[in-house]
Write an enzyme that holds these catalytic residues in place. Structure first.
Site, PDB file in Angstrom:
ATOM      1  N   GLY A 132     -21.663   1.565  14.001  1.00 25.45           N
ATOM      2  CA  GLY A 132     -22.564   1.558  15.078  1.00 25.45           C
ATOM      3  C   GLY A 132     -21.994   2.764  16.012  1.00 25.45           C
ATOM      4  N   TYR A 133     -22.597   3.007  17.146  1.00 24.20           N
ATOM      5  CA  TYR A 133     -21.993   4.068  18.067  1.00 24.20           C
ATOM      6  C   TYR A 133     -22.013   3.680  19.395  1.00 24.20           C
ATOM      7  CZ  TYR A 133     -22.875   7.416  14.177  1.00 24.20           C
ATOM      8  OH  TYR A 133     -22.448   7.963  12.949  1.00 24.20           O
TER       9      TYR A 133
END
Length: 157
Positions: free
Chosen positions: A28-29
């Site tokens: 994820g970011y």
């Protein structure tokens, strides 16, 4: 600074017989904008926090800084990430003097398979296996951070 030089290609053939190792990846970011990304990745039993700069004009090179983090902390960091998790299985393939990484995406990116090769210099020659298709290096829609925001399953193409 760590400079990453990478080329990306679509797949056009059966790469499976060449695979030497595979691992599930979830990432994820925490940040994903035009100038930088900050990624949390769990790959098998390991976890990483990675900061990447924007790519150069051709999309071949960018700065990358990566450090390991405890997997339990990475799990917690994933809860803080922007919407859109990347779910894929990475396959490692030896070809000539290089290792190709072939990512088979799942979830909202199901149907997309991309091969990457990291090089020591932009003019470094490399063996192009028969299963390598069209080059997509520098096409931002194939960046994982872009796929998290606008998944392959939502493309009009």
């Amino acid at each position: 600074m760590a400079l990453e030089i990478e080329r990306k290609f679509l797949i056009d053939g059966d790469f499976e017989p060449c695979v030497v190792r595979r691992e599930k990846i979830v990432q994820g970011y925490l940040c994903a904008d035009a100038m930088r990304t900050v990624r949390v990745r769990i790959c098998g039993a390991e976890a990483f926090l990675t900061v990447k700069s924007a790519s150069d004009a051709r999309g071949w090179s960018r700065y990358e800084f990566e450090t390991t983090v405890p997997p339990a902390e990475a799990e917690e960091m994933l809860k803080l990430c922007l919407p859109g998790v990347i779910d894929k299985v990475r396959h490692w393939i030896e070809a000539g003097d290089h290792t190709w990484e072939v990512d088979v995406f799942h979830g909202e990116n199901e149907g997309l398979t991309v091969a990457e090769i990291e090089l020591d210099s932009e003019d470094e020659p490399f063996e192009r296996p028969a299963w390598i298709g069209r080059e997509v290096t520098g096409d931002p829609k194939y960046y994982n951070s872009a796929l998290a925001k606008h998944p392959f399953g939502q493309w009009d193409e």
